[in-house]
Design a protein around this motif. Structure first.
Motif, PDB file in Angstrom:
ATOM      1  N   LEU A 119       0.820  -1.214   0.000  1.00  0.00           N
ATOM      2  CA  LEU A 119       0.000   0.000   0.000  1.00  0.00           C
ATOM      3  C   LEU A 119       0.855   1.266   0.000  1.00  0.00           C
ATOM      4  CD1 LEU A 119      -2.746  -1.077   2.561  1.00  0.00           C
ATOM      5  CD2 LEU A 119      -2.975  -0.944   0.071  1.00  0.00           C
ATOM      6  N   ASP A 120       2.062   1.183   0.544  1.00  0.00           N
ATOM      7  CA  ASP A 120       2.962   2.340   0.609  1.00  0.00           C
ATOM      8  C   ASP A 120       3.852   2.475  -0.624  1.00  0.00           C
ATOM      9  OD1 ASP A 120       1.939   2.787   3.141  1.00  0.00           O
ATOM     10  OD2 ASP A 120       3.687   1.955   4.186  1.00  0.00           O
ATOM     11  N   SER A 121       3.698   1.592  -1.603  1.00  0.00           N
ATOM     12  CA  SER A 121       4.609   1.586  -2.747  1.00  0.00           C
ATOM     13  C   SER A 121       4.382   2.738  -3.723  1.00  0.00           C
ATOM     14  CB  SER A 121       4.534   0.247  -3.480  1.00  0.00           C
ATOM     15  OG  SER A 121       3.248   0.052  -4.047  1.00  0.00           O
TER      16      SER A 121
ATOM     17  N   ASP B 134       8.683   3.080 -12.585  1.00  0.00           N
ATOM     18  CA  ASP B 134       8.669   2.064 -11.531  1.00  0.00           C
ATOM     19  C   ASP B 134       7.636   2.363 -10.441  1.00  0.00           C
ATOM     20  OD1 ASP B 134       9.985   4.262 -10.513  1.00  0.00           O
ATOM     21  OD2 ASP B 134      11.453   3.095  -9.395  1.00  0.00           O
ATOM     22  N   VAL B 135       6.577   3.077 -10.805  1.00  0.00           N
ATOM     23  CA  VAL B 135       5.513   3.366  -9.843  1.00  0.00           C
ATOM     24  C   VAL B 135       4.971   2.055  -9.278  1.00  0.00           C
ATOM     25  CG1 VAL B 135       3.123   4.163  -9.654  1.00  0.00           C
ATOM     26  CG2 VAL B 135       4.805   5.574 -10.805  1.00  0.00           C
TER      27      VAL B 135
ATOM     28  N   HIS C 231       9.549  -6.916  -0.352  1.00  0.00           N
ATOM     29  CA  HIS C 231       9.333  -7.280   1.050  1.00  0.00           C
ATOM     30  C   HIS C 231       9.857  -8.695   1.262  1.00  0.00           C
ATOM     31  CE1 HIS C 231       7.494  -7.517   4.998  1.00  0.00           C
ATOM     32  NE2 HIS C 231       7.178  -8.752   4.659  1.00  0.00           N
ATOM     33  N   ARG C 232      10.682  -8.828   2.287  1.00  0.00           N
ATOM     34  CA  ARG C 232      11.229 -10.152   2.605  1.00  0.00           C
ATOM     35  C   ARG C 232      11.240 -10.315   4.121  1.00  0.00           C
ATOM     36  NH1 ARG C 232      16.903 -11.345   0.224  1.00  0.00           N
ATOM     37  NH2 ARG C 232      15.648 -11.692  -1.617  1.00  0.00           N
ATOM     38  N   ASP C 233      10.706 -11.423   4.588  1.00  0.00           N
ATOM     39  CA  ASP C 233      10.776 -11.786   6.002  1.00  0.00           C
ATOM     40  C   ASP C 233      10.701 -13.304   6.096  1.00  0.00           C
ATOM     41  OD1 ASP C 233       8.033 -12.574   5.919  1.00  0.00           O
ATOM     42  OD2 ASP C 233       7.366 -10.613   6.577  1.00  0.00           O
TER      43      ASP C 233
ATOM     44  N   LEU D 139       5.557  -4.917  -8.957  1.00  0.00           N
ATOM     45  CA  LEU D 139       4.853  -3.646  -9.070  1.00  0.00           C
ATOM     46  C   LEU D 139       3.436  -3.810  -8.544  1.00  0.00           C
ATOM     47  CD1 LEU D 139       5.912  -2.492 -12.647  1.00  0.00           C
ATOM     48  CD2 LEU D 139       6.768  -1.646 -10.463  1.00  0.00           C
ATOM     49  N   PHE D 140       3.048  -2.944  -7.652  1.00  0.00           N
ATOM     50  CA  PHE D 140       1.674  -2.927  -7.153  1.00  0.00           C
ATOM     51  C   PHE D 140       0.901  -1.998  -8.074  1.00  0.00           C
ATOM     52  CE2 PHE D 140      -1.619  -1.609  -3.959  1.00  0.00           C
ATOM     53  CZ  PHE D 140      -2.193  -2.861  -3.839  1.00  0.00           C
ATOM     54  N   SER D 141      -0.068  -2.522  -8.776  1.00  0.00           N
ATOM     55  CA  SER D 141      -0.695  -1.814  -9.894  1.00  0.00           C
ATOM     56  C   SER D 141      -1.859  -0.900  -9.532  1.00  0.00           C
ATOM     57  CB  SER D 141      -1.168  -2.829 -10.935  1.00  0.00           C
ATOM     58  OG  SER D 141      -2.112  -3.714 -10.355  1.00  0.00           O
ATOM     59  N   LEU D 142      -2.152  -0.753  -8.257  1.00  0.00           N
ATOM     60  CA  LEU D 142      -3.308   0.050  -7.861  1.00  0.00           C
ATOM     61  C   LEU D 142      -2.857   1.234  -7.011  1.00  0.00           C
ATOM     62  CD1 LEU D 142      -6.426  -0.081  -8.089  1.00  0.00           C
ATOM     63  CD2 LEU D 142      -6.416  -1.238  -5.897  1.00  0.00           C
ATOM     64  N   PRO D 143      -3.218   2.456  -7.396  1.00  0.00           N
ATOM     65  CA  PRO D 143      -2.832   3.600  -6.564  1.00  0.00           C
ATOM     66  C   PRO D 143      -3.526   3.536  -5.208  1.00  0.00           C
ATOM     67  CG  PRO D 143      -4.308   4.315  -8.313  1.00  0.00           C
ATOM     68  CD  PRO D 143      -4.012   2.864  -8.548  1.00  0.00           C
TER      69      PRO D 143
END
Length: 140
Positions: free
Chosen positions: A85-87, A105-106, A111-113, A121-125
């Motif tokens: 969500l913060d991307s 690169d929007v 994320h790694r854990d 790429l997160f495609s939703l604003p």
């Protein structure tokens, strides 16, 4: 007032998707907080982040969620959803002269854990709230 819809069995393909149920409620009322109770075991952060951001857009910023499941995995799940969500930065969405995003690169994320290793790429604003709140039991 809040409406909670529970998704307690991600392995049941016949069960209702809480996000779809809440999206149908979003158009009928403009005051109610719409909360999806999401079982994080058996779910992927990308899927839930997209549904959560979509509900936030559809409801004009009234989406919320309550993740449930194994405490350690749920904490990692929430962190991964927040990374997605913060991307997008506040100035990434540009609608002018045929251009819709400010940079190629929007929405890029990494994320790694111990539970998740995701990138792309997160495609939703982001929706109106950016990060829809996590709602605890009994919240209104």
């Amino acid at each position: 007032m809040s409406v909670f819809v529970v998704d307690d069995d991600p392995d049941d393909p016949d069960g209702p998707d809480p996000f779809a149920v809440l999206a149908s409620v979003a158009g009928r009322d403009d005051l109610t907080r719409l909360v999806a109770v999401v079982a994080t075991d058996g779910r992927e952060p990308y899927e839930i982040a997209r549904k959560l951001a979509s509900l936030d857009h559809l409801s004009g910023g009234r989406a919320g969620w309550r993740p449930t499941g194994d405490p350690a995995r749920t904490a990692a799940f929430v962190t991964a959803v927040h990374a997605l969500l913060d991307s997008w930065r506040a100035d990434d969405l540009v609608i002018a002269g045929g251009t819709f995003v400010a940079r190629p690169d929007v929405g890029s994320f990494r994320h790694r854990d111990a539970y998740f290793d995701i990138a792309g790429l997160f495609s939703l604003p982001p929706g109106p709230q950016g990060r829809p709140p996590i709602v605890e039991d009994g919240a209104r």
